[in-house]
Design a protein around this motif. Sequence first.
Motif, PDB file in Angstrom:
ATOM      1  N   PHE A  71       0.817  -1.212   0.000  1.00  0.00           N
ATOM      2  CA  PHE A  71       0.000   0.000   0.000  1.00  0.00           C
ATOM      3  C   PHE A  71       0.853   1.265   0.000  1.00  0.00           C
ATOM      4  O   PHE A  71       0.362   2.328  -0.386  1.00  0.00           O
ATOM      5  CB  PHE A  71      -0.949  -0.017   1.196  1.00  0.00           C
ATOM      6  N   ALA A 125      -1.767  -0.572   6.699  1.00  0.00           N
ATOM      7  CA  ALA A 125      -2.202  -0.329   5.321  1.00  0.00           C
ATOM      8  C   ALA A 125      -2.735   1.094   5.164  1.00  0.00           C
ATOM      9  O   ALA A 125      -2.420   1.789   4.188  1.00  0.00           O
ATOM     10  CB  ALA A 125      -3.262  -1.352   4.924  1.00  0.00           C
ATOM     11  N   VAL A 129      -0.855   4.378   2.869  1.00  0.00           N
ATOM     12  CA  VAL A 129      -1.432   5.241   1.837  1.00  0.00           C
ATOM     13  C   VAL A 129      -1.372   6.700   2.279  1.00  0.00           C
ATOM     14  O   VAL A 129      -1.203   7.613   1.465  1.00  0.00           O
ATOM     15  CB  VAL A 129      -2.880   4.822   1.525  1.00  0.00           C
TER      16      VAL A 129
END
Length: 441
Positions: A71, A125, A129
């Motif tokens: 990610f 995760a 991002v």
Amino acid sequence: MGVRDRLRAVFADTRPLHNEHFRRLWVANIITVIGAQLTVVAIPAQIYAITQSSAMVGLAGLFALVPLVVFGLYGGALADHHDKRTLLLLTTTGLIATSGLLWWQAAAGVEDVWVLLGIFALQQACFAVNQPARAALLPRLIPAEQLPAGNALNMTVMQFGAIGGPLVGGALIPVLGFPVLYAVDTVFLLATLWAVLRLPPMPPTGAPVRRVGLGSVLDGLRYLRWHTVLLMSFVVDLIAMIFGMPRALFPEIAHESFGGPLAGGIAFALLMAAIPLGGALGGVFSGWVSGVERQGRAVVLAIVVWGLGIVGAGAAVMAAGRAGGSVTLGPAGPEGSSLLWTLLVLAVLFLAVAGAADMASAAFRTTMLQEAASDEVRGRLQGVFFVVVVGGPRVADVLHGGAGAVLGPGLATLVGGVLVVLGVLLAARLAPVFTAYRVER
């Protein structure tokens, strides 16, 4: 040179704080970093309390590494092709939700290490991002000549939070328990959500791209192929973090070498806070970073100092182990307590020196990336940078957890520091263009 210029050359350069959006994010970060660091402390401590195994603590690094890599790279591509503010809103909300889940599993008394690791992976995760988008928007907020100062200010906040979190969290775990720490993190994250809501839209500035996929990620990696300096900035950081970050061993070191309690305690708190303490002090006196032109050479020297600091810490831990880790650290404790206190202070000092060196290295490497990359690929390169910065320590968690079980925590730490020094010097010799890299200031 006037008084203001002299002070700026010594203390942190605060010019980026004149930008209201940067200032708002920076102030919010002061709050949320403390909460985040409480979770950073609580997760390994809770795993060790459940399993009493450094190898299982190290396994947490693997559960974080996979989502961070996947990610982190994909998040960098998203940051190049979508509004950065929107990405920050979505991922900050995700961080709040996963922090709430961590509170739930602790408050409900689940005591299942796999549930804990699963929630942790989901949280990482969201974090993966979030961070490339956050770093990529910085050059849109402040001018290029202020980027070293802006990065140093951001890192200083991170380091101060990483001091307060371990000191407070490590000491209070035996008193308040894990649910309180996770709850504080959940609430404090609302400050960042407020700051992101106040940002203006941050759409991409380049030509629109039809879709974001593997090809877009690979384009960012191919960009590095032709930019040796940027590529080497990632390589030397991986060397420093993979071989020289022994944090997975801190619960065992605190308990076995310094006689602390099974979960938390003052020795664990001090060890967890030591590297951030050095980084924070390095950030306070970071005014000099804006004037450094030979940035490649400065990175190499900083990583050598980092490695030597880790060597010193490992030597202090080995001496504590020989002194007898079953002796407690209480001020009125039995014979041997004074020696253990001295060795603990030495270990903390060496780790603090390493932390100061790491802060300088990170400020220069981040600035290299932000100045050399155009806005069209900056998000993807920040994604790679993020994977390296946070993925390296996660690999280190796995390796140090295993090495500690074989060599003992002190020797594993010392050997790792030696490998850092040898590795970065070899890398500098093989890629002289990196040490020769300079910018005009």
